[in-house]
Design an enzyme around this catalytic site. Sequence first.
Site, short mmCIF file in Angstrom:
data_model
loop_
_atom_site.label_atom_id
_atom_site.label_comp_id
_atom_site.label_asym_id
_atom_site.label_seq_id
_atom_site.Cartn_x
_atom_site.Cartn_y
_atom_site.Cartn_z
N GLU A 212 0.85 -1.06 0.04
CA GLU A 212 0.13 0.08 -0.09
C GLU A 212 0.81 1.21 0.04
OE1 GLU A 212 -3.25 0.06 0.20
OE2 GLU A 212 -3.77 -2.10 -0.01
N CYS A 246 -2.16 9.63 2.21
CA CYS A 246 -1.60 8.90 0.92
C CYS A 246 -2.68 9.39 -0.18
CB CYS A 246 -1.59 7.59 0.97
SG CYS A 246 -3.15 6.92 1.44
P1 NAD Z 1 7.18 5.39 7.48
O1 NAD Z 1 8.67 5.94 7.49
O2 NAD Z 1 6.47 5.08 8.86
O3 NAD Z 1 7.74 3.73 6.98
C1 NAD Z 1 6.64 2.63 6.82
C2 NAD Z 1 7.48 1.65 7.49
O4 NAD Z 1 8.52 1.02 6.74
C3 NAD Z 1 7.58 1.88 9.07
O5 NAD Z 1 7.16 0.85 9.79
C4 NAD Z 1 9.04 1.88 9.07
O6 NAD Z 1 9.83 1.22 10.23
C5 NAD Z 1 9.53 1.09 7.88
N1 NAD Z 1 10.84 1.35 7.08
C6 NAD Z 1 11.31 2.43 7.12
N2 NAD Z 1 12.50 2.29 6.53
C7 NAD Z 1 12.86 0.89 6.18
C8 NAD Z 1 13.76 0.27 5.83
N3 NAD Z 1 15.12 0.96 5.31
N4 NAD Z 1 13.48 -1.27 5.63
C9 NAD Z 1 12.52 -1.48 6.21
N5 NAD Z 1 11.24 -1.18 6.88
C10 NAD Z 1 11.54 0.34 6.63
O7 NAD Z 1 6.33 5.65 6.73
P2 NAD Z 1 6.56 6.67 5.34
O8 NAD Z 1 7.19 5.65 4.29
O9 NAD Z 1 7.32 7.85 5.29
O10 NAD Z 1 5.04 6.69 4.74
C11 NAD Z 1 4.61 7.67 4.00
C12 NAD Z 1 4.35 7.16 2.46
O11 NAD Z 1 3.66 5.77 2.84
C13 NAD Z 1 3.83 8.14 1.68
O12 NAD Z 1 4.27 7.72 0.43
C14 NAD Z 1 2.35 7.62 1.78
O13 NAD Z 1 1.58 7.90 0.36
C15 NAD Z 1 2.36 6.19 1.88
N6 NAD Z 1 1.14 5.76 2.38
C16 NAD Z 1 0.24 4.88 1.92
C17 NAD Z 1 -1.07 4.31 2.11
C18 NAD Z 1 -1.89 3.45 1.36
O14 NAD Z 1 -2.79 3.12 2.11
N7 NAD Z 1 -1.57 3.28 0.12
C19 NAD Z 1 -1.40 4.92 3.46
C20 NAD Z 1 -0.37 5.64 4.16
C21 NAD Z 1 0.66 6.10 3.81
#
Ligand code: NAD
Length: 441
Positions: A212, A246
């Site tokens: 997602e 998102c």
């Molecule tokens: P985040 O930084 O919380 O990361 C998401 C998860 O990935 C966390 O649990 C984190 O611990 C893990 N993570 C981070 N770096 C990692 C790595 N190198 N290796 C393994 N795991 C790792 O969240 P984010 O990525 O900043 O979230 C924002 C993004 O998420 C935006 O692009 C947004 O559009 C997307 N998003 C999508 C949805 C959806 O339902 N499609 C919903 C919310 C957010």
Amino acid sequence: MGPDYTPVEAIPKIVDDSRKTFQSHRTQSLKVRKEQIAALERLVVENEDAINNAIHADLGRRSTFEFGTLIEAIRALKNHDMDFQTKDQHEKGEKEADKAFVRLSPKGNVLIIGAWNFPFLLTLEPLAGAIAAGNTAIIKPSELAVHSMRLMMQLVPKYMDKSIVQIVTGGAKETGALLQERFDHIFYTGGTEVGRIVMQAAAKHLTPVTLELGGKCPVIIAKDADLQKAAMAIAGWKSTNSGQICLAPDYLLCPKELQPALIQQMIGVWHHLYGENPTDHDDYAHVINQRHFERLVTLMEMTKKESKMVHGGRTNPARLTIEPTVFTGVKLTDTIMKDEIFGPLLPIIDCESMDEAIKIINTTEYPLSLFMYTEDDANVQRVLNETRSGGVSVNDIAANFTNAALPFGGCGNSGMGAYHGRYSIETFSHRRAVVVRKSHL
Ligand code: NAD
């Protein structure tokens, strides 16, 4: 490593225990699945204030939306006929006496990795689907929403059966250690880059994934658009959670002549919601942390140079807030059009026809959702036929997400797989094809 993080050396045993519980077949029992969904419902209902306080501490917003959407999602699964594993879908056999059917079976031990922008919803809604389908689950909430993460650390072992649902906390290192282990399904919500890391790790064990992800969700404003409706929804979604959604409108494709009226009406909505200066308003969410605040301020400064800022621009560094800010005359080649904005900055691109809008959208990665405002069904059909995206809302923003009867997910760069309601059960189940032949025939 934070003080609340799960020690990396403990992770293999946690995953092993999850697998062993699944292999005991206990989670396939209808009674156990119902108990776990009821426990999850109690976890949320009995801690409404604590959940809302944690969200407020992490993001500065009061969250009736997140709490309400989560509880509705859990209840929808609770009220769903959860006896689906004994309700096989019967098909015609090759021979009269054959039985042929499809049985939904749980995938096994699943990993759910949540994101910070809706920390409870994006972790616990997939969990509801996983346990309803009869899996064991390990959840890994985002470490960036630290108060929410800590509350989940307290509540999950208190309410849920510890052998069925476990929680692992941490950042990239701990998630990396989890991803070394073998799961039967991985459900990840977050950015595209980490999505690639998750999928690569899953490939090692040929584990299926639901990703997602995010992207740039466009809004097409057609010449016949209802501007008042458009302004209300766009301004609302772009400022709720400070645009860290998102499904927030990322950019607008709008005829030049309609822009002044649309912008005026959006300003009116922001004024109504957050008063004269949103950056000081109690209900206006802040940017999650200093790093993202600086990223957005830099983007704002850059965009001021590349196009025209027509509204906003104020910030409050002490509160990490940025006013909803609108730019016109934005070009596809501008910095703000390169990546998902994920903040309260709104670029508007001049776009005079449906042809042009479709052409622009088709130069971008497939968005998570595409929004359009038009009263003409011919426009809708053209966009449906000639573009691709995870979902579409016409004359609204994110209505394809809020309608729980529809699957929610992206395509291409915005992700793969979907969930919500019965689609959550399908995501966490395998369709097993079974033929039973009568041996004496
Ligand atoms: P985040 O930084 O919380 O990361 C998401 C998860 O990935 C966390 O649990 C984190 O611990 C893990 N993570 C981070 N770096 C990692 C790595 N190198 N290796 C393994 N795991 C790792 O969240 P984010 O990525 O900043 O979230 C924002 C993004 O998420 C935006 O692009 C947004 O559009 C997307 N998003 C999508 C949805 C959806 O339902 N499609 C919903 C919310 C957010």
